[in-house]
Design a protein around this motif. Structure first.
Motif, PDB file in Angstrom:
ATOM      1  N   UNK A 114       0.828  -1.119  -0.012  1.00  0.00           N
ATOM      2  CA  UNK A 114       0.303  -0.158   0.387  1.00  0.00           C
ATOM      3  C   UNK A 114       1.092   1.202   0.371  1.00  0.00           C
ATOM      4  N   UNK A 115       2.154   1.810   0.585  1.00  0.00           N
ATOM      5  CA  UNK A 115       2.673   2.596   0.530  1.00  0.00           C
ATOM      6  C   UNK A 115       3.758   2.680   0.246  1.00  0.00           C
ATOM      7  N   UNK A 116       4.230   1.313  -0.943  1.00  0.00           N
ATOM      8  CA  UNK A 116       4.924   1.895  -1.627  1.00  0.00           C
ATOM      9  C   UNK A 116       3.617   2.557  -3.046  1.00  0.00           C
ATOM     10  N   UNK A 117       3.315   1.664  -3.114  1.00  0.00           N
ATOM     11  CA  UNK A 117       2.450   1.801  -4.798  1.00  0.00           C
ATOM     12  C   UNK A 117       1.029   2.742  -4.571  1.00  0.00           C
ATOM     13  N   UNK A 118       0.268   2.886  -3.413  1.00  0.00           N
ATOM     14  CA  UNK A 118      -1.226   3.384  -3.388  1.00  0.00           C
ATOM     15  C   UNK A 118      -1.394   4.723  -2.158  1.00  0.00           C
ATOM     16  N   UNK A 119      -0.044   5.246  -1.870  1.00  0.00           N
ATOM     17  CA  UNK A 119      -0.040   6.359  -0.979  1.00  0.00           C
ATOM     18  C   UNK A 119       0.113   7.332  -1.574  1.00  0.00           C
ATOM     19  N   UNK A 120       0.104   7.775  -2.779  1.00  0.00           N
ATOM     20  CA  UNK A 120       0.643   9.361  -3.471  1.00  0.00           C
ATOM     21  C   UNK A 120       1.602   9.571  -3.547  1.00  0.00           C
ATOM     22  N   UNK A 121       2.320   8.224  -3.388  1.00  0.00           N
ATOM     23  CA  UNK A 121       4.316   8.288  -4.779  1.00  0.00           C
ATOM     24  C   UNK A 121       4.467   9.143  -3.911  1.00  0.00           C
ATOM     25  N   UNK A 122       4.691   9.415  -2.149  1.00  0.00           N
ATOM     26  CA  UNK A 122       5.265  10.132  -1.257  1.00  0.00           C
ATOM     27  C   UNK A 122       6.557   9.505  -1.169  1.00  0.00           C
ATOM     28  N   UNK A 171       7.198  13.161   4.616  1.00  0.00           N
ATOM     29  CA  UNK A 171       6.389  12.848   3.302  1.00  0.00           C
ATOM     30  C   UNK A 171       5.271  11.420   3.268  1.00  0.00           C
ATOM     31  N   UNK A 172       5.429  10.662   4.484  1.00  0.00           N
ATOM     32  CA  UNK A 172       4.534  10.057   4.028  1.00  0.00           C
ATOM     33  C   UNK A 172       3.625  10.371   5.118  1.00  0.00           C
ATOM     34  N   UNK A 173       3.561  10.859   5.866  1.00  0.00           N
ATOM     35  CA  UNK A 173       2.314  11.513   6.952  1.00  0.00           C
ATOM     36  C   UNK A 173       1.820  12.614   6.486  1.00  0.00           C
ATOM     37  N   UNK A 174       2.557  13.109   5.135  1.00  0.00           N
ATOM     38  CA  UNK A 174       1.868  14.281   4.381  1.00  0.00           C
ATOM     39  C   UNK A 174       2.213  14.227   3.428  1.00  0.00           C
ATOM     40  N   UNK A 175       1.669  13.319   2.491  1.00  0.00           N
ATOM     41  CA  UNK A 175       2.540  13.458   1.045  1.00  0.00           C
ATOM     42  C   UNK A 175       2.196  14.676  -0.376  1.00  0.00           C
ATOM     43  N   UNK A 176       3.294  14.902  -0.354  1.00  0.00           N
ATOM     44  CA  UNK A 176       3.005  16.268  -1.460  1.00  0.00           C
ATOM     45  C   UNK A 176       2.527  16.284  -2.427  1.00  0.00           C
ATOM     46  N   UNK A 177       1.913  14.813  -3.029  1.00  0.00           N
ATOM     47  CA  UNK A 177       1.219  14.667  -4.110  1.00  0.00           C
ATOM     48  C   UNK A 177      -0.631  14.976  -3.825  1.00  0.00           C
ATOM     49  N   UNK A 178      -0.413  14.558  -2.664  1.00  0.00           N
ATOM     50  CA  UNK A 178      -2.044  14.843  -2.053  1.00  0.00           C
ATOM     51  C   UNK A 178      -2.532  15.799  -1.353  1.00  0.00           C
ATOM     52  N   UNK A 179      -1.328  16.526  -0.603  1.00  0.00           N
ATOM     53  CA  UNK A 179      -1.293  18.255  -0.424  1.00  0.00           C
ATOM     54  C   UNK A 179      -1.291  19.079  -1.363  1.00  0.00           C
ATOM     55  N   UNK A 180      -0.985  18.618  -2.590  1.00  0.00           N
ATOM     56  CA  UNK A 180      -0.879  19.538  -4.384  1.00  0.00           C
ATOM     57  C   UNK A 180      -2.234  19.860  -4.736  1.00  0.00           C
ATOM     58  N   UNK A 181      -3.301  18.672  -4.353  1.00  0.00           N
ATOM     59  CA  UNK A 181      -4.735  18.008  -5.377  1.00  0.00           C
ATOM     60  C   UNK A 181      -5.866  18.614  -4.420  1.00  0.00           C
ATOM     61  N   UNK A 182      -6.176  19.829  -5.313  1.00  0.00           N
ATOM     62  CA  UNK A 182      -7.693  20.478  -4.498  1.00  0.00           C
ATOM     63  C   UNK A 182      -8.315  19.883  -3.958  1.00  0.00           C
ATOM     64  N   UNK A 234      10.596  -3.226   0.120  1.00  0.00           N
ATOM     65  CA  UNK A 234      10.030  -2.025  -0.548  1.00  0.00           C
ATOM     66  C   UNK A 234      10.489  -1.363   0.411  1.00  0.00           C
ATOM     67  N   UNK A 235      10.842  -1.571   1.558  1.00  0.00           N
ATOM     68  CA  UNK A 235      10.998  -0.293   2.441  1.00  0.00           C
ATOM     69  C   UNK A 235      12.270   0.779   2.378  1.00  0.00           C
ATOM     70  N   UNK A 236      13.127  -0.679   2.410  1.00  0.00           N
ATOM     71  CA  UNK A 236      15.045  -0.271   1.798  1.00  0.00           C
ATOM     72  C   UNK A 236      14.386  -0.204  -0.164  1.00  0.00           C
ATOM     73  N   UNK A 237      13.813  -0.022  -0.975  1.00  0.00           N
ATOM     74  CA  UNK A 237      13.738   0.723  -2.002  1.00  0.00           C
ATOM     75  C   UNK A 237      12.721   1.986  -2.374  1.00  0.00           C
ATOM     76  N   UNK A 238      11.783   2.064  -0.907  1.00  0.00           N
ATOM     77  CA  UNK A 238      11.130   3.285  -0.958  1.00  0.00           C
ATOM     78  C   UNK A 238      12.025   4.241  -0.404  1.00  0.00           C
ATOM     79  N   UNK A 239      12.864   3.958   0.409  1.00  0.00           N
ATOM     80  CA  UNK A 239      13.920   5.097   0.772  1.00  0.00           C
ATOM     81  C   UNK A 239      14.930   5.564   0.171  1.00  0.00           C
ATOM     82  N   UNK A 240      14.683   5.340  -1.421  1.00  0.00           N
ATOM     83  CA  UNK A 240      16.439   5.476  -1.718  1.00  0.00           C
ATOM     84  C   UNK A 240      16.170   7.354  -2.646  1.00  0.00           C
TER      85      UNK A 240
END
Length: 397
Positions: A18-26, A195-206, A332-338
């Motif tokens: 979920x975090x890697x693919x569905x959580x706002x591309x944070x 960014x996980x708590x506040x995904x920027x793409x979601x913040x910027x989406x009206x 997945x955890x290590x990959x998303x941190x890259x």
């Protein structure tokens, strides 16, 4: 026991999917204001801007940060107010020395702080009020911290972004100091977790209800702030930047992204430095709720502690499906941190150490709750963060 181990591993893996693919591309760290992004306003006129810099006991920082503001290549009218919140060092003297050589800079001192105000917000409120008095025609306030160094084109980029996209707020998460000690792991992890708590793409989406901001650098439209009730509307907020973002998004459009060129030079070399920064507000994020704290602890354990424990403990539990699922979750955890590690020039192998950072931030969150229930409210520069009435209201019993 085997069923429990398998359930934990699969739960962790599903969480990371979920975090890697569905959580706002944070985690992609792709929302940013690049150095070259500065087109002139549509009408060709650069509006007046006043920078408000709250400071308390910042004698070592203000020369560097103020000089970077005065070096802006902004074509329009621009002034800088350093708001000294009753400093006990040479903050005021060093600001006055700089102001003597540049009429665009002025020193403002805060009066006695009323009950119910967080210290930093009282300083910002004082500065904005003075800025409005000095420049009633100002279109924007640049709210920035005393430890942030700005590149010469930053204000131009911020205003161009705000004017071209009709934004009430443009906020940059500036690059943090990350050179030695615990900073090497915990600072990139902090940026990643934010960014996980506040995904920027979601913040910027009206269309999204997610709102937030990064307090180190915020360009705010003056009339939008007034419509939102001014700084007074968030006078008691500990996480003031995100509260401001929420207030402004409720009435208009906001944008938050990474500012790879702007730099907070305040170091956090010791574990205690990062610990105090996080523990200051972590429990506030949970609304001072013991139930939410318990849920956060369980979630953090499942997401960050279970995968390495089940991988390293594979010989003990002996479940291949559980071990493989835990290994995939850790991967997945290590990959998303890259992307964040690359931004900060850290080794990609630190991605495997994200469970260590997650465990430490978990402990900081628990300690934040402990401090709150002992009556230790948030502080700003060594002073209680809110006036006595607000502090009493948050104290248990």
């Amino acid at each position: 026991m085997a069923a429990l181990v398998l359930a934990l591993s699969l739960g962790s893996l599903l969480a990371w999917v979920y975090l890697a693919f569905l959580h706002g591309r944070f985690w992609r760290a792709e929302v940013r204001l690049e150095p070259g992004a500065a087109a002139p306003p549509v009408d060709g006129a650069w509006p007046p801007v006043v920078a408000v810099v709250p400071a308390r006991n910042e004698e070592d920082a203000v020369p560097r940060s103020l000089r970077s503001l005065l070096a802006q290549d902004y074509p329009g009218p621009f002034e800088v107010l350093l708001v000294d919140d009753q400093s006990e060092d040479a903050t005021a003297a060093r600001t006055s020395a700089l102001a003597a050589g540049d009429e665009r800079l002025a020193l403002v001192r805060t009066p006695a702080r009323p009950d119910g105000w967080v210290g930093k917000m009282w300083a910002v409120h004082t500065g904005v009020a003075e800025a409005a008095r000095r420049r009633p025609d100002a279109e924007y306030w640049l709210l920035t911290d005393a430890d942030v160094e700005h590149t010469p084109g930053n204000l131009r980029r911020l205003v161009a972004k705000a004017r071209s996209e009709e934004l009430d707020l443009v906020s940059l998460m500036v690059r943090l100091h990350c050179e030695r000690g615990f900073e090497r792991l915990l600072v990139p992890a902090f940026v990643y977790f934010f960014q996980k708590l506040y995904p920027f793409p979601r913040i910027n989406d009206p269309r999204s209800g997610t709102a937030g901001a990064a307090g180190g650098c915020m360009l705010v439209r003056a009339d939008a702030l007034a419509r939102a009730g001014g700084i007074e509307a968030i006078r008691g907020e500990i996480i003031d930047d995100c509260a401001l973002g929420k207030a402004l998004k409720a009435r208009g459009r906001i944008w938050v992204g990474l500012g790879p060129s702007e730099y907070s030079f305040r170091p956090y070399p010791r574990l205690a430095d990062v610990w105090n920064m996080v523990a200051r507000s972590a429990y506030t994020q949970l609304g001072y709720s013991p139930l939410l704290l318990a849920g956060a602890v369980l979630a953090l354990v499942l997401v960050y502690r279970v995968p390495p424990l089940l991988v390293l403990g594979w010989p003990l539990h002996g479940s291949a499906p559980a071990g493989l699922a835990a290994l995939a979750a850790w991967g997945l955890m290590a990959w998303t941190f890259q992307p964040t590690l690359r931004d900060y020039g850290r080794s990609r192998w630190l991605g495997l150490a994200l469970p260590v950072a997650g465990g430490l931030y978990l402990a900081m969150t628990v300690d934040s709750a402990r401090r709150h229930h002992r009556g230790r409210g948030a502080e700003w520069k060594g002073r209680a963060g809110a006036g006595s009435a607000a502090a009493a209201a948050t104290r248990p019993g």
